[in-house]
Motif scaffolding. Structure first.
Motif, PDB file in Angstrom:
ATOM      1  N   SER A  23       9.102 -18.957  45.988  1.00  0.00           N
ATOM      2  CA  SER A  23       9.019 -17.554  45.634  1.00  0.00           C
ATOM      3  C   SER A  23       7.593 -17.261  45.206  1.00  0.00           C
ATOM      4  CB  SER A  23       9.985 -17.262  44.494  1.00  0.00           C
ATOM      5  OG  SER A  23       9.864 -15.926  44.097  1.00  0.00           O
ATOM      6  N   ILE A  24       7.011 -16.231  45.782  1.00  0.00           N
ATOM      7  CA  ILE A  24       5.630 -15.880  45.470  1.00  0.00           C
ATOM      8  C   ILE A  24       5.607 -14.460  44.922  1.00  0.00           C
ATOM      9  CG2 ILE A  24       3.334 -15.518  46.423  1.00  0.00           C
ATOM     10  CD1 ILE A  24       4.048 -17.584  48.557  1.00  0.00           C
ATOM     11  N   GLY A  25       4.907 -14.285  43.830  1.00  0.00           N
ATOM     12  CA  GLY A  25       4.796 -12.956  43.244  1.00  0.00           C
ATOM     13  C   GLY A  25       4.842 -13.051  41.741  1.00  0.00           C
ATOM     14  N   SER A  26       5.098 -11.923  41.112  1.00  0.00           N
ATOM     15  CA  SER A  26       5.191 -11.905  39.661  1.00  0.00           C
ATOM     16  C   SER A  26       6.465 -11.189  39.257  1.00  0.00           C
ATOM     17  CB  SER A  26       3.969 -11.215  39.058  1.00  0.00           C
ATOM     18  OG  SER A  26       3.870  -9.895  39.553  1.00  0.00           O
ATOM     19  N   GLN A  27       6.904 -11.473  38.051  1.00  0.00           N
ATOM     20  CA  GLN A  27       8.143 -10.903  37.542  1.00  0.00           C
ATOM     21  C   GLN A  27       7.960  -9.413  37.245  1.00  0.00           C
ATOM     22  OE1 GLN A  27       9.542 -12.826  34.001  1.00  0.00           O
ATOM     23  NE2 GLN A  27      11.265 -11.467  33.759  1.00  0.00           N
ATOM     24  N   ASP A  28       8.938  -8.625  37.625  1.00  0.00           N
ATOM     25  CA  ASP A  28       8.946  -7.200  37.297  1.00  0.00           C
ATOM     26  C   ASP A  28       9.797  -7.037  36.047  1.00  0.00           C
ATOM     27  OD1 ASP A  28       9.199  -4.482  37.042  1.00  0.00           O
ATOM     28  OD2 ASP A  28       9.918  -4.140  39.088  1.00  0.00           O
ATOM     29  N   VAL A  29       9.158  -6.911  34.909  1.00  0.00           N
ATOM     30  CA  VAL A  29       9.889  -6.850  33.639  1.00  0.00           C
ATOM     31  C   VAL A  29      10.698  -5.568  33.494  1.00  0.00           C
ATOM     32  CG1 VAL A  29       8.316  -8.407  32.442  1.00  0.00           C
ATOM     33  CG2 VAL A  29       7.849  -5.967  32.424  1.00  0.00           C
ATOM     34  N   ARG A  35      18.577 -12.515  34.720  1.00  0.00           N
ATOM     35  CA  ARG A  35      17.781 -13.669  35.121  1.00  0.00           C
ATOM     36  C   ARG A  35      18.670 -14.904  35.053  1.00  0.00           C
ATOM     37  NH1 ARG A  35      12.561 -14.777  36.138  1.00  0.00           N
ATOM     38  NH2 ARG A  35      11.798 -16.792  35.487  1.00  0.00           N
TER      39      ARG A  35
END
Length: 50
Positions: A23-29, A35
């Protein structure tokens, strides 16, 4: 897609297949989703040095 190519290099023992996911990217808080937990690395990954 590349399982056979990687298997040619690593030569896994018979009866085993190679599976990989990334998985590539960042968490969308701000996203409203639950989760999930994660298993310890030692339970799910085998490192093969060559």
């Amino acid at each position: 897609m590349y399982r056979r190519t990687v298997a040619e290099i690593l030569s896994p023992p018979g009866g085993l297949i190679l599976v990989c996911g990334m998985s590539i990217g960042s968490q969308d808080v701000t996203a409203g989703y639950a989760r999930t937990g994660r298993a310890p690395l030692a339970e799910t990954v085998t490192f093969v040095e060559g």
